[in-house]
Design a protein around this motif. Structure first.
Motif, PDB file in Angstrom:
ATOM      1  N   LEU A 149       0.774  -1.181  -0.030  1.00 50.91           N
ATOM      2  CA  LEU A 149       0.040   0.105   0.138  1.00 50.91           C
ATOM      3  C   LEU A 149       0.742   1.194   0.070  1.00 50.91           C
ATOM      4  N   MET A 150       1.934   1.222   0.651  1.00 55.95           N
ATOM      5  CA  MET A 150       3.004   2.478   0.644  1.00 55.95           C
ATOM      6  C   MET A 150       4.284   2.527  -0.474  1.00 55.95           C
ATOM      7  N   ALA A 151       3.909   1.629  -1.469  1.00 57.15           N
ATOM      8  CA  ALA A 151       4.867   1.441  -2.682  1.00 57.15           C
ATOM      9  C   ALA A 151       4.672   2.702  -3.497  1.00 57.15           C
ATOM     10  N   GLN A 152       5.834   3.422  -3.835  1.00 56.43           N
ATOM     11  CA  GLN A 152       5.751   4.264  -4.653  1.00 56.43           C
ATOM     12  C   GLN A 152       6.027   3.986  -6.139  1.00 56.43           C
ATOM     13  N   ALA A 155       1.616   6.352  -3.947  1.00 60.09           N
ATOM     14  CA  ALA A 155       0.944   5.374  -2.923  1.00 60.09           C
ATOM     15  C   ALA A 155      -0.565   5.486  -2.410  1.00 60.09           C
ATOM     16  N   TRP A 156      -1.083   4.357  -2.133  1.00 58.00           N
ATOM     17  CA  TRP A 156      -2.420   4.241  -1.894  1.00 58.00           C
ATOM     18  C   TRP A 156      -2.489   4.455  -0.309  1.00 58.00           C
ATOM     19  N   LEU A 157      -1.480   4.353   0.355  1.00 60.75           N
ATOM     20  CA  LEU A 157      -1.569   4.694   1.837  1.00 60.75           C
ATOM     21  C   LEU A 157      -0.260   5.641   2.080  1.00 60.75           C
ATOM     22  N   LYS A 158      -0.794   6.778   2.985  1.00 58.78           N
ATOM     23  CA  LYS A 158       0.332   7.576   3.202  1.00 58.78           C
ATOM     24  C   LYS A 158       0.388   7.735   4.681  1.00 58.78           C
ATOM     25  N   ILE A 159       1.567   7.511   5.299  1.00 55.88           N
ATOM     26  CA  ILE A 159       1.699   7.857   6.688  1.00 55.88           C
ATOM     27  C   ILE A 159       2.575   8.853   6.837  1.00 55.88           C
ATOM     28  N   PRO A 160       2.068  10.111   7.500  1.00 55.55           N
ATOM     29  CA  PRO A 160       2.865  11.283   7.583  1.00 55.55           C
ATOM     30  C   PRO A 160       4.058  11.203   8.389  1.00 55.55           C
ATOM     31  N   PHE A 161       4.366  10.463   9.404  1.00 55.59           N
ATOM     32  CA  PHE A 161       5.327  10.569  10.027  1.00 55.59           C
ATOM     33  C   PHE A 161       6.427   9.712   9.320  1.00 55.59           C
ATOM     34  N   LEU A 162       6.135   8.904   8.399  1.00 56.60           N
ATOM     35  CA  LEU A 162       6.979   8.110   7.676  1.00 56.60           C
ATOM     36  C   LEU A 162       7.845   8.944   6.434  1.00 56.60           C
ATOM     37  N   GLU A 163       7.054  10.072   5.984  1.00 58.14           N
ATOM     38  CA  GLU A 163       7.446  10.788   5.140  1.00 58.14           C
ATOM     39  C   GLU A 163       8.427  11.796   5.588  1.00 58.14           C
ATOM     40  N   ASP A 164       8.213  12.364   6.759  1.00 55.18           N
ATOM     41  CA  ASP A 164       9.120  12.784   7.763  1.00 55.18           C
ATOM     42  C   ASP A 164      10.478  12.236   8.197  1.00 55.18           C
TER      43      ASP A 164
END
Length: 171
Positions: A149-152, A155-164
């Motif tokens: 779900l988070m594959a670029q 992404a179908w699922l975005k988790i903000p702290f992972l982007e940070d």
């Protein structure tokens, strides 16, 4: 010889066949203690575990998933269902639909965990203890689903702290 004779013979004659105890392995009357006759010498089963393990125990729930008169594939239907869904996911990945195929693979593992939890007998799907199988099948399935779900890109699922975290490490 070395004081480990059973019933007067050095090779353990008189012991029931298949008792799981090697001949000459601590079954002497001396080891039984004073005033106690050796259970092995008397031909009775003891509560003491064997010193040498000759086989491994089947995991709980590792029995047949269908009656013994059913054909072999039908007896292993839980394992075949998980393997079939995983194979379908791999085929879809090979046909260039990575995200959907990885989701199917992850869901197949989660389905294996659900089968392991709900069914009393799952055949060869039971590899370890029930808790370990649930933890591994469910954990790996959940990890694969989340990664798919988070594959670029997109992404179908975005988790903000992972982007940070990513921006902090790459800069």
């Amino acid at each position: 010889m070395n004081g480990s004779r059973v019933n007067g013979s050095a090779n353990g004659a008189g012991r029931p066949a298949g008792s799981g105890r090697p001949s000459g392995s601590g079954g002497s009357a001396k080891a039984a203690g004073p005033g106690k006759a050796s259970d092995e010498a008397a031909g009775r089963a003891t509560r003491r575990p064997p010193q040498v393990t000759r086989d491994t125990a089947r995991p709980e729930g590792g029995g047949r998933a269908a009656p013994g008169r059913a054909p072999a594939p039908a007896r292993q239907w839980p394992l075949l269902a998980v393997l079939g869904a995983t194979g379908l996911g791999l085929l879809i990945v090979a046909l260039d639909a990575f995200r959907v195929g990885a989701l199917i693979i992850g869901l197949a593992l989660i389905g294996g965990a659900v089968l392991r939890w709900t069914l009393p007998s799952v055949g060869m799907l039971a590899v370890r203890s029930r808790f370990t199988d649930l933890f591994l099948y469910g954990g790996l399935g959940l990890a694969i689903v989340l990664l798919a779900l988070m594959a670029q890109p997109h992404a179908w699922l975005k988790i903000p702290f992972l982007e940070d975290v990513l921006h902090f490490t790459v800069q």
